[in-house]
Motif scaffolding. Structure first.
Motif, PDB file in Angstrom:
ATOM      1  N   TYR A  29      -2.008  -6.131   2.177  1.00  8.29           N
ATOM      2  CA  TYR A  29      -1.211  -5.100   1.521  1.00  8.29           C
ATOM      3  C   TYR A  29      -0.104  -4.607   2.454  1.00  8.29           C
ATOM      4  O   TYR A  29      -0.317  -4.429   3.657  1.00  8.29           O
ATOM      5  CB  TYR A  29      -2.069  -3.902   1.145  1.00  8.29           C
ATOM      6  CG  TYR A  29      -3.136  -4.183   0.128  1.00  8.29           C
ATOM      7  CD1 TYR A  29      -4.421  -4.545   0.516  1.00  8.29           C
ATOM      8  CD2 TYR A  29      -2.869  -4.067  -1.241  1.00  8.29           C
ATOM      9  CE1 TYR A  29      -5.407  -4.798  -0.430  1.00  8.29           C
ATOM     10  CE2 TYR A  29      -3.855  -4.309  -2.182  1.00  8.29           C
ATOM     11  CZ  TYR A  29      -5.119  -4.679  -1.766  1.00  8.29           C
ATOM     12  OH  TYR A  29      -6.099  -4.919  -2.699  1.00  8.29           O
ATOM     13  N   TRP A  85       2.083   1.896  -1.491  1.00  6.15           N
ATOM     14  CA  TRP A  85       1.373   0.635  -1.346  1.00  6.15           C
ATOM     15  C   TRP A  85       1.926  -0.427  -2.294  1.00  6.15           C
ATOM     16  O   TRP A  85       2.347  -0.110  -3.420  1.00  6.15           O
ATOM     17  CB  TRP A  85      -0.114   0.827  -1.667  1.00  6.15           C
ATOM     18  CG  TRP A  85      -0.808   1.700  -0.692  1.00  6.15           C
ATOM     19  CD1 TRP A  85      -0.991   3.050  -0.768  1.00  6.15           C
ATOM     20  CD2 TRP A  85      -1.412   1.285   0.537  1.00  6.15           C
ATOM     21  NE1 TRP A  85      -1.671   3.504   0.333  1.00  6.15           N
ATOM     22  CE2 TRP A  85      -1.944   2.442   1.163  1.00  6.15           C
ATOM     23  CE3 TRP A  85      -1.562   0.060   1.192  1.00  6.15           C
ATOM     24  CZ2 TRP A  85      -2.608   2.402   2.382  1.00  6.15           C
ATOM     25  CZ3 TRP A  85      -2.224   0.019   2.401  1.00  6.15           C
ATOM     26  CH2 TRP A  85      -2.737   1.177   2.998  1.00  6.15           C
ATOM     27  N   GLY A  99      -0.481  -6.231  -3.172  1.00  4.51           N
ATOM     28  CA  GLY A  99      -1.276  -7.127  -2.342  1.00  4.51           C
ATOM     29  C   GLY A  99      -0.989  -8.593  -2.602  1.00  4.51           C
ATOM     30  O   GLY A  99      -0.536  -8.980  -3.680  1.00  4.51           O
TER      31      GLY A  99
END
Length: 117
Positions: free
Chosen positions: A94, A107, A110
């Motif tokens: 990530y 974030w 991923g």
């Protein structure tokens, strides 16, 4: 709207290499500390490497000598060069962007790295 988009993951044999990329949008890229984390199945998410706004870097002990983090400010992109991969490096990797004040972490979704023969 802040977006972090990772790419570059895949299936690789032990000893192989990959270059992960994370393109950021919606932030003043050069002002953020950018990091790579990873999370293996059944384990906590862990910090792998980071690069500060001033381009200082640090890498987790488990990755020292094998992983290198870098940034291209012109492309709003950070990279993680991963060499000599081991099966225990298998994880979802990530990208994260940390805003200093008020503190907040963004974030990405991923990218999967699988190391297997």
């Amino acid at each position: 709207q802040v977006q972090l988009v990772e790419s570059g993951g895949g299936l690789v044999q032990p000893g192989g290499s990959l270059r992960l990329s994370c393109e950021a949008s919606g932030i003043t890229f050069s002002s953020y500390r950018m990091s790579w984390y990873r999370q293996a199945p059944g384990k906590e998410r862990e910090l792998v490497a980071y690069i500060t706004a001033g381009s200082d870097t640090d890498v987790a002990d488990s990755a020292k000598g094998r992983f290198t983090i870098s940034r291209d400010t012109a492309k709003n992109t950070i990279y993680l060069q991963v060499n000599n991969l081991k099966p225990e490096d298998t994880a979802v990797y990530y990208c994260s962007a940390r805003r200093a004040l008020p503190r907040y972490d963004y974030w990405g979704q991923g990218t999967q790295v699988t190391v297997s023969s």
